[in-house]
Design an enzyme around this catalytic site. Structure first.
Site, PDB file in Angstrom:
ATOM      1  N   SER A 110       0.808  -1.229   0.000  1.00 62.17           N
ATOM      2  CA  SER A 110       0.000   0.000   0.000  1.00 62.17           C
ATOM      3  C   SER A 110       0.835   1.270   0.000  1.00 62.17           C
ATOM      4  O   SER A 110       0.398   2.309   0.488  1.00 62.17           O
ATOM      5  CB  SER A 110      -0.960   0.007   1.204  1.00 62.17           C
ATOM      6  N   GLU A 154       5.539  -5.323  -9.016  1.00 59.44           N
ATOM      7  CA  GLU A 154       5.336  -6.147  -7.823  1.00 59.44           C
ATOM      8  C   GLU A 154       4.071  -6.965  -7.964  1.00 59.44           C
ATOM      9  O   GLU A 154       3.252  -6.747  -8.855  1.00 59.44           O
ATOM     10  CB  GLU A 154       5.297  -5.295  -6.548  1.00 59.44           C
ATOM     11  N   ASN A 169       0.763  -8.601  -5.817  1.00 59.93           N
ATOM     12  CA  ASN A 169      -0.079  -8.508  -4.622  1.00 59.93           C
ATOM     13  C   ASN A 169      -0.929  -9.772  -4.544  1.00 59.93           C
ATOM     14  O   ASN A 169      -1.741 -10.028  -5.430  1.00 59.93           O
ATOM     15  CB  ASN A 169      -0.958  -7.255  -4.733  1.00 59.93           C
TER      16      ASN A 169
END
Length: 307
Positions: free
Chosen positions: A149, A269, A271
């Protein structure tokens, strides 16, 4: 209640937890809980920060929908506990969850597999910051390796900003990354059942896609269709599937990208427990693919597994 909904049995929605992303997880979990109940599933709230996990077994839960974000929820720890109790859970397994939470080690695996990633370097207090800036170029990003986040992340435009950015990130994690800036746009591809959903382009009004832009601001733009050609979008979706598979991802997730000025995508990335709030990207991509929020959470739950 439909027979299919009954077949799920008693379902725990795990949300809250004790990571830096607790606030977001509470929003995600509340939305998932409402959607499952609206679909006729016998779903119940369960906050691991307030209750011991072994109560899941004692209270007869048949499966768990993981709506936890960050550490102690997205990093393989809860997944391992659920496997020990033989309770099926949503999302990736222990290895993929732990690996994807660690941005540095994810990059190492992707690079070893020959997948395109931005250049990067690990920082320590003893790093030669001038040499890092010289090698990666400015601006660059500094981020904790094990937070999500955008917690603790900085966009560094001058050499003088680099050490303070490192010190901020180091407050959140002992592993700190400096990452090459790639300025052609931010994109994301949601994964569901081994397939990539339509790609979304993210256009933040802020300097970059930070915590506020992700969860609270209303001026972040999400473009879907994303503006890429059909061939470019297909290439990105294929790359998302490869990146997800190499790490061992299961069920659902989200793969983030940067694109350079020439249009080449780079894996950023992964998640493994994406947000499910009203600002979240996976529900947005699902809607564009004709999948309602209620259908999405039920599909994710159908993919629950042990191991």
């Amino acid at each position: 209640m439909s027979r299919a909904a009954k077949d799920f049995g008693k379902v725990a929605v795990l949300f809250g937890g004790k990571s830096a992303e607790r606030e977001v997880s509470l929003k995600s979990g509340a939305a998932v809980l409402r959607a499952l109940r609206a679909s006729g599933v016998d779903a119940h709230a369960f906050d691991p920060a307030e209750r011991d996990l072994h109560q899941l077994k004692e209270e007869g839960y048949a499966s768990a929908f993981i709506a936890l974000h960050g550490r102690f929820g997205e990093d393989g720890t809860v997944q391992g506990a659920l496997e020990l109790m033989d309770i099926p859970y949503t999302g990736s397994g222990v290895l993929a969850s732990a690996l994807a939470m660690d941005k540095w080690r994810t990059k190492l695996v992707w690079r070893a597999a020959g997948l395109p990633i931005p250049d990067f370097e690990l920082l320590t207090a003893e790093s030669d910051f001038a040499a890092v800036a010289q090698r990666l170029g400015l601006p660059l990003f500094v981020k904790p390796a094990n937070e999500g986040s955008s917690v603790g992340i900085s966009k560094v435009k001058t050499l003088a900003e680099l050490r303070p950015a490192y010190e901020l990130a180091a407050q959140h994690d002992s592993l700190v990354l400096a990452e090459q800036f790639i300025g052609g746009g931010e994109y994301t591809a949601a994964m569901l059942g081994g397939k990539a959903l339509p790609v979304i382009r993210i256009v933040p009004a802020t300097e970059f896609y930070d915590y506020e832009a992700k969860y609270f601001r209303d001026d972040t733009k999400y473009l879907i269709p994303c503006g890429l050609s059909a061939a470019q979008e297909e290439e990105m979706q294929k790359l998302a599937q490869q990146g997800f598979a190499v790490v061992g991802g299961q069920g659902w997730g989200r793969v983030d990208f940067l694109v350079d000025e020439a249009g080449k995508p780079y894996l950023l990335e992964l998640n493994t427990s994406p947000g499910m709030t009203d600002h979240s990207l996976v529900p947005m991509a699902a809607r564009h693919a004709g999948i309602s929020f209620e259908q999405l959470v039920v599909q994710v739950l159908e993919l629950a597994h042990v191991g």
